[in-house]
Design an enzyme around this catalytic site. Sequence first.
Site, mmCIF file in Angstrom:
data_model
loop_
_atom_site.group_PDB
_atom_site.id
_atom_site.type_symbol
_atom_site.label_atom_id
_atom_site.label_comp_id
_atom_site.label_asym_id
_atom_site.label_seq_id
_atom_site.Cartn_x
_atom_site.Cartn_y
_atom_site.Cartn_z
ATOM 1 N N GLY A 29 1.059 -1.163 0.078
ATOM 2 C CA GLY A 29 0.062 0.130 0.015
ATOM 3 C C GLY A 29 0.964 1.287 -0.079
ATOM 4 N N ALA A 30 1.909 1.134 -0.874
ATOM 5 C CA ALA A 30 3.200 2.188 -0.702
ATOM 6 C C ALA A 30 2.817 3.211 -1.836
ATOM 7 C CB ALA A 30 4.457 1.534 -0.607
ATOM 8 N N ARG A 55 0.984 5.756 -2.004
ATOM 9 C CA ARG A 55 0.577 6.983 -1.318
ATOM 10 C C ARG A 55 0.441 6.805 0.068
ATOM 11 N NH1 ARG A 55 -5.973 6.930 -2.841
ATOM 12 N NH2 ARG A 55 -6.344 6.054 -1.021
ATOM 13 N N ASP A 60 -2.338 -7.287 -5.520
ATOM 14 C CA ASP A 60 -3.217 -7.321 -4.655
ATOM 15 C C ASP A 60 -2.987 -8.328 -3.630
ATOM 16 O OD1 ASP A 60 -5.602 -7.749 -3.389
ATOM 17 O OD2 ASP A 60 -7.000 -8.012 -4.875
ATOM 18 N N VAL A 61 -2.524 -7.622 -2.176
ATOM 19 C CA VAL A 61 -1.899 -8.493 -1.360
ATOM 20 C C VAL A 61 -3.159 -9.534 -0.705
ATOM 21 C CG1 VAL A 61 -0.497 -6.717 -0.676
ATOM 22 C CG2 VAL A 61 -2.538 -6.676 0.547
ATOM 23 N N SER A 67 -4.285 0.037 14.181
ATOM 24 C CA SER A 67 -4.812 1.422 14.284
ATOM 25 C C SER A 67 -5.693 1.424 15.505
ATOM 26 C CB SER A 67 -5.949 1.390 13.205
ATOM 27 O OG SER A 67 -6.998 2.526 13.491
ATOM 28 N N TYR A 116 -13.349 -2.934 9.997
ATOM 29 C CA TYR A 116 -12.024 -2.153 10.242
ATOM 30 C C TYR A 116 -11.277 -2.510 11.527
ATOM 31 C CZ TYR A 116 -8.565 1.468 9.633
ATOM 32 O OH TYR A 116 -7.442 2.289 9.688
ATOM 33 N N ALA A 147 -10.478 -6.011 11.939
ATOM 34 C CA ALA A 147 -9.160 -6.376 11.094
ATOM 35 C C ALA A 147 -8.079 -5.833 11.971
ATOM 36 C CB ALA A 147 -9.334 -5.778 9.764
ATOM 37 N N LYS A 148 -8.254 -4.632 12.447
ATOM 38 C CA LYS A 148 -7.054 -4.097 13.206
ATOM 39 C C LYS A 148 -6.622 -4.682 14.545
ATOM 40 C CE LYS A 148 -5.770 -0.836 10.176
ATOM 41 N NZ LYS A 148 -4.663 -1.296 9.210
HETATM 42 P P1 NAI Z 1 -4.385 5.365 1.965
HETATM 43 O O1 NAI Z 1 -5.674 4.969 1.628
HETATM 44 O O2 NAI Z 1 -4.172 6.941 1.411
HETATM 45 O O3 NAI Z 1 -3.260 4.011 1.235
HETATM 46 C C1 NAI Z 1 -3.611 2.887 1.148
HETATM 47 C C2 NAI Z 1 -2.932 2.298 -0.066
HETATM 48 O O4 NAI Z 1 -3.196 0.834 0.125
HETATM 49 C C3 NAI Z 1 -3.631 2.680 -1.211
HETATM 50 O O5 NAI Z 1 -2.534 3.012 -2.169
HETATM 51 C C4 NAI Z 1 -4.097 1.507 -1.810
HETATM 52 O O6 NAI Z 1 -4.208 1.519 -3.453
HETATM 53 C C5 NAI Z 1 -3.685 0.515 -1.253
HETATM 54 N N1 NAI Z 1 -4.194 -0.866 -1.181
HETATM 55 C C6 NAI Z 1 -5.517 -0.968 -0.989
HETATM 56 N N2 NAI Z 1 -5.939 -2.409 -0.994
HETATM 57 C C7 NAI Z 1 -4.772 -3.018 -1.641
HETATM 58 C C8 NAI Z 1 -4.532 -4.320 -1.778
HETATM 59 N N3 NAI Z 1 -5.517 -5.191 -1.730
HETATM 60 N N4 NAI Z 1 -3.287 -4.640 -2.239
HETATM 61 C C9 NAI Z 1 -2.348 -3.592 -2.055
HETATM 62 N N5 NAI Z 1 -2.630 -2.404 -1.900
HETATM 63 C C10 NAI Z 1 -3.841 -2.155 -1.742
HETATM 64 O O7 NAI Z 1 -4.352 5.021 3.401
HETATM 65 P P2 NAI Z 1 -3.487 5.674 4.574
HETATM 66 O O8 NAI Z 1 -4.328 6.381 5.369
HETATM 67 O O9 NAI Z 1 -1.994 5.954 4.054
HETATM 68 O O10 NAI Z 1 -3.206 4.341 5.579
HETATM 69 C C11 NAI Z 1 -2.216 3.292 5.287
HETATM 70 C C12 NAI Z 1 -2.695 2.213 6.426
HETATM 71 O O11 NAI Z 1 -2.636 2.866 7.773
HETATM 72 C C13 NAI Z 1 -3.947 1.383 6.424
HETATM 73 O O12 NAI Z 1 -3.648 0.190 6.535
HETATM 74 C C14 NAI Z 1 -4.839 2.150 7.249
HETATM 75 O O13 NAI Z 1 -5.681 1.353 7.738
HETATM 76 C C15 NAI Z 1 -3.591 2.518 8.584
HETATM 77 N N6 NAI Z 1 -4.317 3.502 9.341
HETATM 78 C C16 NAI Z 1 -4.347 4.705 8.800
HETATM 79 C C17 NAI Z 1 -4.732 5.510 9.459
HETATM 80 C C18 NAI Z 1 -5.114 7.086 9.269
HETATM 81 O O14 NAI Z 1 -5.798 8.028 9.922
HETATM 82 N N7 NAI Z 1 -4.823 7.644 7.967
HETATM 83 C C19 NAI Z 1 -5.038 5.567 10.953
HETATM 84 C C20 NAI Z 1 -4.793 4.470 11.418
HETATM 85 C C21 NAI Z 1 -4.123 3.217 10.620
#
Ligand code: NAI
Length: 255
Positions: free
Chosen positions: A15-16, A18, A65-66, A144, A156, A159-160
């Site tokens: 998920g890198a 962005r 897709d992980v 999270s 969610y 999962a977390k």
């Molecule tokens: P984001 O939505 O900006 O980025 C998530 C990335 O994961 C996206 O690039 C997306 O395309 C990718 N992704 C989604 N499904 C996928 C799959 N099946 N295989 C590969 N890649 C996939 O989210 P953000 O905010 O950067 O979050 C990153 C992680 O941190 C997530 O696990 C989120 O649950 C966790 N998190 C985020 C928080 C927040 O406040 N933003 C708070 C707590 C946890």
Amino acid sequence: MSETNPARKVAVVTGAARGIGAATAARLARDGFAVAVFDLDEAACASTVEIIEKDGGRALAVGCDVSDPEQAEAGVAEVVAELGAPAVLVNNAGIIRDNLIFKMTPQEFDAVIGVHLRGAFLMAKACQKHMVDAKWGRIINMSSAAALGNRGQSNYSSAKAGLQALTKTLAIELGPFGVTSNCVAPGFIATEMTAATAERMGITFEEFTGRYATSIPVRRVGAPEDIAQAVSYFAREEAGFVSGQVLYVAGGPKG
Ligand code: NAI
């Protein structure tokens, strides 16, 4: 270079493309890792790869897709062939499908569990054999603060919380082989994921983050780099006696 020098090691961040994942990939590259940038769409990984390369680092974009066992295995095989065996795995890929339980569909539940929990399991399974062979590894799972329960997020939150249990189990199973497993559990971080929540609520992101910040002891929301630095710590050589832990990075106490 010694065998444990991070400069010789390879990190995988899922998920890198962005957000937190992109910041984590860039941080690990600055720490000396060659970084495999995993996301659903290989083309979407280009900006993260570019940032790392501009900074003098090495990166590889991998479309994966992980939640799919074959794609997870193939993605890791590509890393081994192109960069070398993965020594660090950051399971960060995630989606949200928020709904109150009376409205949440089984599909919404399964989709979220599928990416966060099944995805982390599949990626850990694919990477651990290389870590065990090398007698060195670091698995870092993105949990999270929602693991403690959050309205509208029964999928969610489950999962977390599940990721925390997976982390502890991997710590027990893989510890004898020099592999640690830890969780970072972010609070509110400003990314496209939280921006989407603001949009769903019909308020501006500034209003959303402003409101949220008043409830956070340090009086600000987090940035992706706040999380990246915590991941960086767990990935280090000197963190080798820290395993099975959950670090809340939330601007105040949680847990
Ligand atoms: P984001 O939505 O900006 O980025 C998530 C990335 O994961 C996206 O690039 C997306 O395309 C990718 N992704 C989604 N499904 C996928 C799959 N099946 N295989 C590969 N890649 C996939 O989210 P953000 O905010 O950067 O979050 C990153 C992680 O941190 C997530 O696990 C989120 O649950 C966790 N998190 C985020 C928080 C927040 O406040 N933003 C708070 C707590 C946890």
